[in-house]
Design a protein around this motif. Structure first.
Motif, PDB file in Angstrom:
ATOM      1  N   ARG A   1       0.976  -1.216   0.116  1.00 27.95           N
ATOM      2  CA  ARG A   1       0.040  -0.111  -0.024  1.00 27.95           C
ATOM      3  C   ARG A   1       0.876   1.347   0.164  1.00 27.95           C
ATOM      4  O   ARG A   1       0.358   2.311   0.146  1.00 27.95           O
ATOM      5  N   GLY A   2       2.184   1.100  -0.201  1.00 31.74           N
ATOM      6  CA  GLY A   2       2.913   2.306  -0.420  1.00 31.74           C
ATOM      7  C   GLY A   2       3.591   2.979   0.933  1.00 31.74           C
ATOM      8  O   GLY A   2       3.784   4.037   0.974  1.00 31.74           O
ATOM      9  N   ILE A   3       3.513   2.098   2.030  1.00 33.06           N
ATOM     10  CA  ILE A   3       3.527   2.617   3.462  1.00 33.06           C
ATOM     11  C   ILE A   3       4.851   1.631   4.169  1.00 33.06           C
ATOM     12  O   ILE A   3       5.002   0.700   4.002  1.00 33.06           O
ATOM     13  N   SER A   4       5.997   2.656   4.659  1.00 30.27           N
ATOM     14  CA  SER A   4       6.797   1.957   5.254  1.00 30.27           C
ATOM     15  C   SER A   4       7.275   2.391   6.578  1.00 30.27           C
ATOM     16  O   SER A   4       8.303   3.160   6.862  1.00 30.27           O
ATOM     17  N   PRO A   5       6.700   2.209   7.432  1.00 25.88           N
ATOM     18  CA  PRO A   5       6.672   2.449   8.925  1.00 25.88           C
ATOM     19  C   PRO A   5       7.973   1.423   9.313  1.00 25.88           C
ATOM     20  O   PRO A   5       8.353   0.538   8.852  1.00 25.88           O
TER      21      PRO A   5
ATOM     22  N   ALA B   1     -12.692  -8.428   8.748  1.00 24.94           N
ATOM     23  CA  ALA B   1     -13.099  -7.735   7.592  1.00 24.94           C
ATOM     24  C   ALA B   1     -12.526  -6.297   7.611  1.00 24.94           C
ATOM     25  O   ALA B   1     -12.686  -5.392   6.486  1.00 24.94           O
ATOM     26  N   GLY B   2     -12.085  -5.810   8.623  1.00 29.70           N
ATOM     27  CA  GLY B   2     -11.522  -4.374   8.807  1.00 29.70           C
ATOM     28  C   GLY B   2     -12.657  -3.561   9.089  1.00 29.70           C
ATOM     29  O   GLY B   2     -13.924  -3.924   9.434  1.00 29.70           O
ATOM     30  N   ALA B   3     -12.500  -2.063   8.999  1.00 24.02           N
ATOM     31  CA  ALA B   3     -13.613  -1.168   9.356  1.00 24.02           C
ATOM     32  C   ALA B   3     -13.591  -0.066   8.269  1.00 24.02           C
ATOM     33  O   ALA B   3     -13.298   1.196   8.770  1.00 24.02           O
ATOM     34  N   GLU B   4     -13.682  -0.507   6.991  1.00 21.99           N
ATOM     35  CA  GLU B   4     -13.468   0.475   6.159  1.00 21.99           C
ATOM     36  C   GLU B   4     -14.558   1.750   6.230  1.00 21.99           C
ATOM     37  O   GLU B   4     -14.008   2.923   6.227  1.00 21.99           O
ATOM     38  N   ALA B   5     -15.627   1.842   6.270  1.00 24.25           N
ATOM     39  CA  ALA B   5     -16.590   2.658   6.741  1.00 24.25           C
ATOM     40  C   ALA B   5     -16.156   3.443   7.889  1.00 24.25           C
ATOM     41  O   ALA B   5     -16.121   4.876   7.882  1.00 24.25           O
ATOM     42  N   GLN B   6     -15.785   3.036   8.789  1.00 29.21           N
ATOM     43  CA  GLN B   6     -15.498   3.745  10.259  1.00 29.21           C
ATOM     44  C   GLN B   6     -14.489   4.357  10.026  1.00 29.21           C
ATOM     45  O   GLN B   6     -13.976   5.605  10.525  1.00 29.21           O
ATOM     46  N   ILE B   7     -13.291   3.949   9.403  1.00 27.36           N
ATOM     47  CA  ILE B   7     -12.064   4.623   9.110  1.00 27.36           C
ATOM     48  C   ILE B   7     -12.049   5.785   8.196  1.00 27.36           C
ATOM     49  O   ILE B   7     -11.635   6.745   8.406  1.00 27.36           O
TER      50      ILE B   7
ATOM     51  N   MET C   1      -4.831   1.706  16.176  1.00 28.39           N
ATOM     52  CA  MET C   1      -5.615   0.521  15.393  1.00 28.39           C
ATOM     53  C   MET C   1      -5.120  -0.834  15.608  1.00 28.39           C
ATOM     54  O   MET C   1      -4.135  -1.008  15.486  1.00 28.39           O
ATOM     55  N   VAL C   2      -6.049  -1.855  16.038  1.00 27.35           N
ATOM     56  CA  VAL C   2      -5.815  -3.405  16.387  1.00 27.35           C
ATOM     57  C   VAL C   2      -6.187  -4.162  15.330  1.00 27.35           C
ATOM     58  O   VAL C   2      -7.518  -3.883  14.708  1.00 27.35           O
ATOM     59  N   SER C   3      -5.678  -5.034  14.704  1.00 27.28           N
ATOM     60  CA  SER C   3      -6.376  -5.807  13.695  1.00 27.28           C
ATOM     61  C   SER C   3      -5.576  -7.308  13.776  1.00 27.28           C
ATOM     62  O   SER C   3      -4.555  -7.464  14.184  1.00 27.28           O
ATOM     63  N   CYS C   4      -6.674  -8.235  13.289  1.00 23.52           N
ATOM     64  CA  CYS C   4      -5.987  -9.554  13.004  1.00 23.52           C
ATOM     65  C   CYS C   4      -5.975  -9.989  11.538  1.00 23.52           C
ATOM     66  O   CYS C   4      -5.757 -11.376  11.256  1.00 23.52           O
ATOM     67  N   ASN C   5      -5.952  -8.796  10.728  1.00 24.95           N
ATOM     68  CA  ASN C   5      -5.999  -9.242   9.239  1.00 24.95           C
ATOM     69  C   ASN C   5      -4.753  -8.393   8.479  1.00 24.95           C
ATOM     70  O   ASN C   5      -5.151  -7.144   8.652  1.00 24.95           O
ATOM     71  N   PRO C   6      -3.649  -8.844   8.257  1.00 26.36           N
ATOM     72  CA  PRO C   6      -2.626  -7.922   7.606  1.00 26.36           C
ATOM     73  C   PRO C   6      -3.213  -7.046   6.368  1.00 26.36           C
ATOM     74  O   PRO C   6      -3.012  -6.001   6.003  1.00 26.36           O
TER      75      PRO C   6
ATOM     76  N   ASP D   1      -6.927  -0.191   5.602  1.00 23.72           N
ATOM     77  CA  ASP D   1      -7.440   0.957   6.272  1.00 23.72           C
ATOM     78  C   ASP D   1      -6.231   1.950   6.892  1.00 23.72           C
ATOM     79  O   ASP D   1      -6.442   3.139   7.096  1.00 23.72           O
ATOM     80  N   ALA D   2      -4.990   1.257   7.061  1.00 25.13           N
ATOM     81  CA  ALA D   2      -3.944   2.219   7.252  1.00 25.13           C
ATOM     82  C   ALA D   2      -3.416   3.188   5.950  1.00 25.13           C
ATOM     83  O   ALA D   2      -3.193   4.510   6.370  1.00 25.13           O
ATOM     84  N   LYS D   3      -3.829   2.649   4.932  1.00 24.14           N
ATOM     85  CA  LYS D   3      -3.463   3.670   3.914  1.00 24.14           C
ATOM     86  C   LYS D   3      -4.485   4.639   3.763  1.00 24.14           C
ATOM     87  O   LYS D   3      -4.069   6.002   3.366  1.00 24.14           O
ATOM     88  N   THR D   4      -5.879   4.527   4.083  1.00 24.95           N
ATOM     89  CA  THR D   4      -6.762   5.601   4.159  1.00 24.95           C
ATOM     90  C   THR D   4      -6.274   6.682   5.096  1.00 24.95           C
ATOM     91  O   THR D   4      -6.556   7.922   5.095  1.00 24.95           O
ATOM     92  N   LEU D   5      -6.029   6.363   6.500  1.00 26.58           N
ATOM     93  CA  LEU D   5      -5.387   7.279   7.130  1.00 26.58           C
ATOM     94  C   LEU D   5      -4.296   8.052   6.926  1.00 26.58           C
ATOM     95  O   LEU D   5      -4.110   9.315   7.042  1.00 26.58           O
ATOM     96  N   VAL D   6      -3.212   7.328   6.298  1.00 26.00           N
ATOM     97  CA  VAL D   6      -1.953   7.839   6.048  1.00 26.00           C
ATOM     98  C   VAL D   6      -2.441   8.895   4.936  1.00 26.00           C
ATOM     99  O   VAL D   6      -1.745  10.095   5.018  1.00 26.00           O
ATOM    100  N   GLU D   7      -3.154   8.628   3.843  1.00 22.98           N
ATOM    101  CA  GLU D   7      -3.469   9.658   2.942  1.00 22.98           C
ATOM    102  C   GLU D   7      -4.261  10.866   3.394  1.00 22.98           C
ATOM    103  O   GLU D   7      -4.214  11.767   2.869  1.00 22.98           O
TER     104      GLU D   7
END
Length: 400
Positions: free
Chosen positions: A87-91, A335-341, A354-359, A365-371
């Protein structure tokens, strides 16, 4: 002869023929596969070890017991790294935290009657075959000790050719057991079940959705506050993993006086956070919030906790509803939380844990927040599903 080139995210080996996916192999190994499908490792990897559990080859519960702990840790971390980088993120990635053997406090087992009595265990991979696992290296000793009770329950709850599901959770004063069965719960059977629960020291026994007996409340400790979850309610798989996730969430939300906990469950994060902050807990299951609220009311030295039953997939909190909070904690299903994110991204929230069980959904969802202008400085991978392909992830998101 096939050479294993890499592993899939589920731990299956990709072979050099470009089409075979083989279990219990490692990259670089040469494997001879016979016509009947049996395999022989011709050239083993330096990362190959003897499986610590004698049930490994027959039970479908673990995928990676044939590899060193270091290899499994690197493999799991790499799954998350690749998902995020795609997703283009490198933390920065912190060192993975792995729960020890025999620490899994909750399991969904199956029970079946046999000619000699009953058997309880896990299914083999992609099969209806049931395997007994008395020496399972995942489950806590308390869960293993509950097997005689589960076998006795199977004799009462299972038809001759049927099968039942047994969800068993370790609690302070005895196992908490939920039976899923098609058999009718009759008054005489209820009496037998209550007697069996007393005999084996179960804390609670529930038949489908109907409580049979509660001998001792099956409490769970969330940061010093005790909660009685509804039968079969979600809990983090191990106390060790829960503590690692909680430590990260505490670090991320430090200094926030008002926090919103989204997908709060029974209060895994809500109640420990309430020791220093006011928390609003939002969850789709009313029974979980009822348990959380009772725990808070009976707790000590906790700040104000409010609850809201709400389907966050269909009706996420909007930015104007989020403006009262300094930080958010979000721990959605796979499934994540696309609408809430999406609404968090355009809100005034300054900090998100953010806690997740699905990479895959975590990275999305991380990309949405970073953008949207959030920084994601680090990621912590927590392996509380030891020897399986599953991971937990926690990361901070802060407004730049």
């Amino acid at each position: 002869m096939l050479t294993i080139e890499s592993l899939t995210h589920l731990g299956m080996g990709r072979a050099s023929d470009g089409q075979s996916l083989l279990p219990r192999v490692l990259p670089g190994e040469e494997v001879d596969v016979a016509q009947d499908g049996t395999m022989r490792i011709v050239t083993p990897s330096v990362d190959r070890v003897a499986a610590p559990c004698r049930h490994f080859k027959s039970c479908g519960g673990c995928a990676m017991q044939h590899a060193t702990d270091a290899f499994v840790a690197d493999w799991k971390q790499d799954i998350v790294v690749k998902a995020v980088q795609a997703r283009g993120i490198s933390p920065e990635f912190r060192n993975i935290v792995t729960s020890p053997p025999k620490s899994r406090r909750r399991a969904k087992l199956s029970g079946r009657r046999t000619k000699k009595g009953a058997m309880v265990g896990f299914h083999t991979r992609a099969s209806d075959t049931l395997v007994q696992v008395p020496d399972c290296q995942l489950l806590t000793p308390a869960l293993i000790a509950s097997f005689p009770a589960l076998e006795a329950l199977t004799l009462l709850a299972c038809s001759r050719k049927g099968e039942i599901d047994l969800t068993v959770t370790e609690a302070a004063l005895g196992a908490d057991v939920l039976i899923a069965t098609d058999k009718e719960l009759t008054p005489p059977l209820r009496v037998e079940l209550a007697a069996l629960a007393n005999q084996h020291g179960l804390s609670r026994l529930v038949w489908n959705d109907e409580p049979v007996v509660t001998i001792n409340p099956p409490t769970q400790d969330f940061g010093g506050t005790f909660v009685v979850p509804p039968p079969g309610a979600f809990l983090q798989a191990t106390k060790h993993g829960e503590a690692a996730l909680m430590s990260a969430v505490e670090e991320i939300t430090t200094g926030a006086g008002r926090i919103i906990d989204l997908f709060a469950g029974c209060g895994t994060f809500t109640l420990p956070l309430a020791r220093r902050a006011e928390v609003h807990a939002v969850e789709g299951e009313a029974a979980m919030l009822d348990a959380l609220d009772r725990g808070w009311r009976e707790g000590h030295e906790l700040r104000r906790v409010t609850t809201e039953t709400r389907d966050l997939f269909r009706r996420p909190l909007e930015p104007d509803e989020l403006r009262h909070f300094e930080a958010a904690v979000i721990d959605p299903p796979r499934a994540g939380a696309e609408a809430q994110i999406d609404t968090l991204a355009v809100s005034d929230i300054k900090t998100i844990a953010m806690v997740s069980c699905n990479p895959v959904t975590f990275a999305r969802d991380a990309k949405t927040l970073v953008e949207a202008g959030f920084a994601m400085p680090w990621v912590q991978v927590v392996d509380q599903f030891r020897w399986s392909p599953h991971v937990e992830i926690v990361a901070p998101f802060t407004r730049k």
